[in-house]
Design an enzyme around this catalytic site. Structure first.
Site, PDB file in Angstrom:
ATOM      1  N   HIS A  43       0.866  -1.186   0.000  1.00 38.11           N
ATOM      2  CA  HIS A  43       0.000   0.000   0.000  1.00 38.11           C
ATOM      3  C   HIS A  43       0.904   1.239   0.000  1.00 38.11           C
ATOM      4  O   HIS A  43       1.168   1.828   1.041  1.00 38.11           O
ATOM      5  CB  HIS A  43      -0.902  -0.007   1.227  1.00 38.11           C
ATOM      6  CG  HIS A  43      -1.966   1.044   1.211  1.00 38.11           C
ATOM      7  ND1 HIS A  43      -3.234   0.845   1.720  1.00 38.11           N
ATOM      8  CD2 HIS A  43      -1.968   2.322   0.760  1.00 38.11           C
ATOM      9  CE1 HIS A  43      -3.949   1.943   1.581  1.00 38.11           C
ATOM     10  NE2 HIS A  43      -3.185   2.862   1.001  1.00 38.11           N
ATOM     11  N   GLU A  70      -2.592  -1.683  -3.166  1.00 39.16           N
ATOM     12  CA  GLU A  70      -3.675  -0.898  -2.577  1.00 39.16           C
ATOM     13  C   GLU A  70      -3.314   0.582  -2.604  1.00 39.16           C
ATOM     14  O   GLU A  70      -2.138   0.940  -2.523  1.00 39.16           O
ATOM     15  CB  GLU A  70      -3.897  -1.293  -1.119  1.00 39.16           C
ATOM     16  CG  GLU A  70      -4.286  -2.727  -0.888  1.00 39.16           C
ATOM     17  CD  GLU A  70      -4.478  -3.030   0.589  1.00 39.16           C
ATOM     18  OE1 GLU A  70      -5.100  -4.064   0.887  1.00 39.16           O
ATOM     19  OE2 GLU A  70      -3.997  -2.247   1.444  1.00 39.16           O
ATOM     20  N   HIS A 190      -8.143  -5.708   7.442  1.00 33.57           N
ATOM     21  CA  HIS A 190      -7.904  -4.675   8.446  1.00 33.57           C
ATOM     22  C   HIS A 190      -8.134  -5.234   9.847  1.00 33.57           C
ATOM     23  O   HIS A 190      -9.238  -5.648  10.198  1.00 33.57           O
ATOM     24  CB  HIS A 190      -8.781  -3.432   8.257  1.00 33.57           C
ATOM     25  CG  HIS A 190      -8.151  -2.199   8.871  1.00 33.57           C
ATOM     26  ND1 HIS A 190      -7.234  -1.415   8.194  1.00 33.57           N
ATOM     27  CD2 HIS A 190      -8.256  -1.652  10.095  1.00 33.57           C
ATOM     28  CE1 HIS A 190      -6.831  -0.420   8.969  1.00 33.57           C
ATOM     29  NE2 HIS A 190      -7.428  -0.551  10.142  1.00 33.57           N
TER      30      HIS A 190
END
Length: 237
Positions: A43, A70, A190
């Site tokens: 990410h 991401e 998450h």
């Protein structure tokens, strides 16, 4: 079996804290794959506080499993993704100063924007996924913008798991069933860890992939990276 994609951002955070190239990001990704991970997630953020854009290009050369990038679909991010052509791009509405991802897309409000971005990425042969909160209306909105998958933001589930896991997972089950109704693939991520992962996997219909970084790397400090990857894989069987 639900696939495990290891997010290696925290390994990059450790490297950046000291400078130099220890630990080496490329070697870490190779090792995660060797230990059984079915994907590598990164990410990159604009400030490059963990994964750098250069890292993404380096990883492109060596990742043999599923590469998932991401990020917030800014022009720079989209340029990176289209040049690297990962298996999957996961779109996350991060603010530039966000410590970590803290909300999913309002797929209704941003319908036109997401439709254009997704169509653009799909022309490059990149599977798209949208990070969303577990609300049926946002899942419906995701279907309307023609994404391939959604990734359910599981912070709320993880936060409430120990107090009432049935209640914590309920909205996620509804969202997953709605995704199936619209033919959307389903990912989740998450704050997933060794305590809450198996229950999520066992109760979320159609779960194809989880992306886990922070908890997995924390566990690796105690159990070792190889053993930790194996422990997470066991929760997904």
């Amino acid at each position: 079996m639900t696939k495990l994609s290891v997010n290696i951002n925290k390994i990059a955070t450790l490297r950046n804290a000291r400078g130099g190239d220890r630990p080496n990001i490329v070697q870490a990704a190779k090792d995660c794959e060797r230990f059984g991970a079915q994907g590598i997630t990164v990410h990159p953020r604009p400030d490059e506080r963990h994964i750098r854009y250069r890292d993404v290009y380096d990883l492109q050369e060596i990742v043999t499993t599923e590469f998932n990038i991401e990020g917030n679909p800014t022009p720079d991010f989209l340029k990176l993704v289209k040049e690297v052509k990962p298996a999957q791009a996961t779109l996350v509405p991060d603010a530039t100063d966000a410590i970590t991802s803290n909300a999913g897309w309002d797929t209704i409000r941003f319908k036109d924007f997401l439709t254009d971005v997704i169509a653009d990425l799909q022309e490059y042969g990149i599977r798209t996924s949208i990070f969303v909160d577990p609300e049926e209306r946002f899942v419906e909105g995701a279907a309307q913008v023609k994404t391939d998958r959604i990734e359910l933001y599981t912070e709320s589930y993880a936060k409430n798991y120990h107090s009432n896991r049935q209640e914590a997972i309920a909205p996620y089950v509804k969202a997953a069933l709605k995704a199936q109704e619209y033919g959307l693939g389903l990912n989740a991520g998450h704050d997933l860890d060794l305590d809450n992962l198996k229950y999520l996997k066992d109760n979320l219909p159609g779960l194809e992939e989880v992306s886990i970084g922070h908890a997995l790397i924390c566990d690796a400090l105690y159990y070792g990276l190889e053993n930790t990857v194996q422990l997470y894989l066991r929760q997904l069987k």
